[in-house]
Design a protein around this motif. Sequence first.
Motif, mmCIF file in Angstrom:
data_model
loop_
_atom_site.group_PDB
_atom_site.id
_atom_site.type_symbol
_atom_site.label_atom_id
_atom_site.label_comp_id
_atom_site.label_asym_id
_atom_site.label_seq_id
_atom_site.Cartn_x
_atom_site.Cartn_y
_atom_site.Cartn_z
ATOM 1 N N ALA A 35 0.821 -1.206 0.000
ATOM 2 C CA ALA A 35 0.000 0.000 0.000
ATOM 3 C C ALA A 35 0.858 1.261 0.000
ATOM 4 O O ALA A 35 0.342 2.354 -0.030
ATOM 5 C CB ALA A 35 -0.922 -0.003 1.215
ATOM 6 N N THR A 36 2.172 1.118 0.054
ATOM 7 C CA THR A 36 3.030 2.293 0.062
ATOM 8 C C THR A 36 3.353 2.699 -1.364
ATOM 9 O O THR A 36 3.286 1.906 -2.286
ATOM 10 C CB THR A 36 4.351 2.021 0.806
ATOM 11 N N THR A 38 -4.174 -6.191 10.272
ATOM 12 C CA THR A 38 -4.410 -4.970 11.035
ATOM 13 C C THR A 38 -3.469 -4.953 12.235
ATOM 14 O O THR A 38 -3.249 -5.990 12.870
ATOM 15 C CB THR A 38 -5.871 -4.910 11.528
ATOM 16 N N ARG A 39 -2.935 -3.773 12.541
ATOM 17 C CA ARG A 39 -2.032 -3.614 13.689
ATOM 18 C C ARG A 39 -2.702 -4.138 14.959
ATOM 19 O O ARG A 39 -3.889 -3.979 15.140
ATOM 20 C CB ARG A 39 -1.672 -2.142 13.841
ATOM 21 N N GLY A 87 3.522 -0.891 13.266
ATOM 22 C CA GLY A 87 3.024 -0.618 11.922
ATOM 23 C C GLY A 87 4.115 -0.881 10.901
ATOM 24 O O GLY A 87 5.215 -1.298 11.236
ATOM 25 N N GLU A 124 1.850 -5.855 4.250
ATOM 26 C CA GLU A 124 1.632 -4.518 4.801
ATOM 27 C C GLU A 124 0.726 -4.635 6.033
ATOM 28 O O GLU A 124 -0.218 -5.415 6.043
ATOM 29 C CB GLU A 124 0.971 -3.636 3.740
ATOM 30 N N HIS A 133 -1.827 -2.527 8.311
ATOM 31 C CA HIS A 133 -2.563 -1.264 8.335
ATOM 32 C C HIS A 133 -3.136 -1.028 9.730
ATOM 33 O O HIS A 133 -3.152 -1.932 10.560
ATOM 34 C CB HIS A 133 -3.648 -1.233 7.241
ATOM 35 N N ASP A 134 -3.568 0.183 9.970
ATOM 36 C CA ASP A 134 -4.053 0.525 11.305
ATOM 37 C C ASP A 134 -5.562 0.452 11.442
ATOM 38 O O ASP A 134 -6.130 0.876 12.446
ATOM 39 C CB ASP A 134 -3.555 1.912 11.732
ATOM 40 N N PRO A 170 -7.400 4.536 3.955
ATOM 41 C CA PRO A 170 -6.292 5.437 3.644
ATOM 42 C C PRO A 170 -6.704 6.731 2.956
ATOM 43 O O PRO A 170 -5.874 7.551 2.661
ATOM 44 C CB PRO A 170 -5.403 4.598 2.727
#
Length: 167
Positions: free
Chosen positions: A52-53, A77-78, A134, A159, A161-162, A166
């Motif tokens: 996702a970066t 998810t974190r 993260g 990845e 994510h939180d 986004p």
Amino acid sequence: MSWWETLKDLLGWSDEVSLKEQERLRRVSGARMEAAEELASFYNGQSSARTATAEPALEAYQLRPNDGVKVEPVPITRYETVTVTYDGLLAKAGAQQVILHWGYGPGPWRKVQEQVMQRTPEGHWEALVTLNEGGRFSFCFRDNAYNWDNNAGRNWSYEIHDGRMPW
């Protein structure tokens, strides 16, 4: 809600919007459209598993659809606990013990840890990992004789994510 309804909601489309207006919204939305397409692919079971970066990933996710590595649940998810299942090269070579070698990326791994994996009744190796940071969950495997499976030098990564959208 279906993936199409989710996509329309993300892009602000309604059934009354003309095709011309939808095309204009598609061009304007840029990053939203890319994320929406990935969401649609995920709902259809065709996720491209891209990072996702914006920067290119230095590590790969998976070389082939079934390389003996499975992580669940994804997306990650974190603060979530994930299960890493391994039935790759080391397992096929008869490893007596498999160790999950992991850390947080991107770039040089942070907080590198090793965790002994447990053999399941089906013969796979499995470990539970709680991801409290993260970034990117990066990992590879080794056996007790220090033979490594590192995805042809690319490692595996997902990845983290939180839990927020986004956009």
